[in-house]
Design a protein around this motif. Structure first.
Motif, short mmCIF file in Angstrom:
data_model
loop_
_atom_site.label_atom_id
_atom_site.label_comp_id
_atom_site.label_asym_id
_atom_site.label_seq_id
_atom_site.Cartn_x
_atom_site.Cartn_y
_atom_site.Cartn_z
N ARG A 197 30.66 -0.06 -9.31
CA ARG A 197 30.94 0.83 -8.16
C ARG A 197 30.75 0.09 -6.85
NH1 ARG A 197 27.63 4.29 -11.38
NH2 ARG A 197 28.92 5.72 -12.61
N GLY B 147 39.09 -2.36 -17.30
CA GLY B 147 39.34 -0.93 -17.43
C GLY B 147 38.37 -0.09 -16.62
N LEU B 148 37.07 -0.45 -16.68
CA LEU B 148 36.06 0.29 -15.93
C LEU B 148 36.26 0.15 -14.42
CD1 LEU B 148 32.87 -0.53 -18.06
CD2 LEU B 148 34.04 1.69 -17.89
N ALA C 147 39.16 -0.39 -12.87
CA ALA C 147 40.34 0.39 -12.51
C ALA C 147 40.00 1.88 -12.45
CB ALA C 147 41.47 0.14 -13.52
N LEU C 148 39.24 2.37 -13.43
CA LEU C 148 38.84 3.78 -13.42
C LEU C 148 37.98 4.10 -12.19
CD1 LEU C 148 37.93 4.40 -17.18
CD2 LEU C 148 39.85 5.40 -15.91
N THR C 149 37.07 3.19 -11.85
CA THR C 149 36.20 3.41 -10.69
C THR C 149 37.02 3.49 -9.41
OG1 THR C 149 34.42 2.21 -11.82
CG2 THR C 149 34.19 2.52 -9.45
N GLN D 10 40.17 4.35 -9.18
CA GLN D 10 40.94 5.60 -9.22
C GLN D 10 40.08 6.77 -8.78
OE1 GLN D 10 42.54 5.94 -13.18
NE2 GLN D 10 43.76 4.06 -13.02
N GLN D 11 38.80 6.77 -9.15
CA GLN D 11 37.88 7.82 -8.72
C GLN D 11 37.70 7.83 -7.21
OE1 GLN D 11 37.78 9.89 -11.57
NE2 GLN D 11 35.72 10.29 -10.78
N ARG E 87 45.35 -0.28 -11.39
CA ARG E 87 45.72 -0.36 -12.80
C ARG E 87 45.13 -1.65 -13.37
NH1 ARG E 87 46.37 3.39 -15.57
NH2 ARG E 87 48.08 4.30 -14.37
N SER E 88 44.61 -1.57 -14.60
CA SER E 88 44.07 -2.76 -15.25
C SER E 88 45.18 -3.53 -15.97
CB SER E 88 42.97 -2.38 -16.24
OG SER E 88 43.51 -1.64 -17.32
#
Length: 412
Positions: free
Chosen positions: A20, A79-80, A82-84, A86-87, A93-94
């Motif tokens: 983060r 992946g983590l 990219a998700l972070t 996006q949040q 995108r990964s």
């Protein structure tokens, strides 16, 4: 839009909280108007864990499966991240190496990058993606197999992407806040450099400084990629870290930029070998084939057609070197009286582009070591570096003495 490459090492993405923190840094650069390519390493300790599992299951492992397994750590981080992002409402995108695709040779475990086509990422950037999070350290061979680039390969991935996508800069985030004149753990007066030339950084990296992988610096120098080394744990600052750049971008610098060292070296001497044409090839050919990383080489004056040949190598490669020389002797390609290994030495080096235009650097170095009672066993030089082999017990003393002798605690 301008492009920026940001690489985060294992300690910078060691857990979700650190991911983060890193993602916030990426968000700041996106807000400035950059399209960002983020290169991530595996979480701290994960690659070692995966390697341990491989060796536990199959000590004589298939290198292709090794690569498939150890590359998975970077996939998780990508992946983590990219998700972070996006949040945080940052379009991200990964990408795994094969999706880019980052094309490499098929030398599994130590592949070299051949090509990075830009079309796939460019298309997604055109569609509105702001951040491409790419798994570092990995690529794909022409046979379609996953490959890895060797330890530290994520640095090389980052520089290669910066070159391929014509990035404005490549920022390497790590657990140190820049490049120092020497290791601050040994010399408390070590000073962080604002700028350092590619050639100096390349020499320091190859001589023991572990801030950047050597291949990444080679690539940056070849393609003119500006590298910035900075800490992911410090507050954001546009002037933070150390910029690795062309010599002409540095207005003023000290004659010596830094002191590097390698603790675990060995000095090996072949006593009484024939002094004839081809003897060096007969010695160092088998060593190369055995995977021995030879560094310093010194040949003594010949007497009655015989000479001594001394070389240095990492101490953990001594058994391989001894075996290679014994086999060469048994085959008759070389003949020597004895092979003596000194496994208690260290290599200490001074590096600086200022050596090209300043005389007396070697004299000052040797005088500083003499004053501390440090005996020199082997000396090698190049245009911008001087290296010596000394007894390992004097290594820290030698580093401190040389740092003081060249006033490295003071800026030019």
């Amino acid at each position: 839009m301008p492009r920026l490459v940001m690489k985060f090492g294992g300690t910078s993405v060691a857990n979700p909280d650190r991911i983060r923190r890193a993602a916030k840094r990426v968000g700041v650069e996106v807000a400035k108007g950059y399209e960002v390519i983020v290169i991530v390493s595996a979480m701290s300790g994960k690659t070692n864990e995966l390697v341990g599992w491989v060796e536990d299951v199959s000590p004589l492992y298939d290198a292709r499966e090794y690569d498939a397994i150890v590359s998975s750590g970077e996939n998780v981080t990508a992946g983590l991240m990219a998700l972070t992002l996006q949040q945080m409402d940052v379009p991200a995108r990964s990408w795994q190496g094969w999706q880019v695709p980052l094309m490499t040779t098929d030398a599994h475990g130590s592949a070299r990058i051949e090509e990075i086509p830009t079309a796939n990422l460019d298309a997604k950037f055109a569609e509105g993606m702001k951040v491409a999070v790419v798994a570092g350290f990995q690529g794909i061979s022409h046979e379609g197999r996953i490959t890895t680039l060797g330890r530290g390969g994520s640095d090389t991935t980052a520089v290669a992407f910066a070159a391929a996508f014509d990035a404005e800069r490549c920022d390497i985030y790590t657990d140190v806040d820049g490049v120092y004149t020497t290791d601050p753990r040994i010399e408390d007066k070590a000073r962080k450099l604002d700028r350092i030339a590619y050639e100096e950084m390349l020499e320091l990296a190859s001589l023991g400084a572990k801030v950047l992988q050597t291949r990444s610096v080679e690539l940056a120098m070849r393609f003119g990629v500006k590298l910035r080394v900075l800490s992911s744990f410090e507050e954001m600052d546009d002037n933070a870290g150390t910029l690795v750049c062309a010599e002409e971008d540095i207005v003023e610098s000290n004659v010596v930029a830094g002191v590097a060292f390698v603790r675990d070296e060995a000095k090996m001497t072949l006593i009484s070998v024939a002094d004839r044409p081809g003897i060096a090839a007969a010695i160092f050919g088998p060593l190369s084939e055995a995977g021995v990383n030879v560094d310093m080489i010194v040949q003594n004056i010949s007497e009655e057609g015989r000479t001594d040949m001394t070389f240095s190598c990492p101490v953990n490669e001594v058994p391989r070197a001894e075996h290679a020389m014994a086999e060469a002797k048994a085959s008759g390609s070389i003949n020597y009286h004895d092979l003596v290994a000194d496994t208690d030495v260290a290599k200490v080096s001074v590096v600086g582009i200022g050596m090209r235009s300043h005389a007396g650097v070697a004299a000052k170095m040797f005088a500083a070591l003499q004053a501390e009672g440090v005996n020199i066993k082997v000396i090698t030089t190049s245009e911008i570096k001087i290296s010596v082999l000394i007894d390992r017990k004097y290594m820290e003393l030698a580093v401190q003495a040389l740092h003081d002798a060249f006033d490295l605690d003071k800026a030019a």
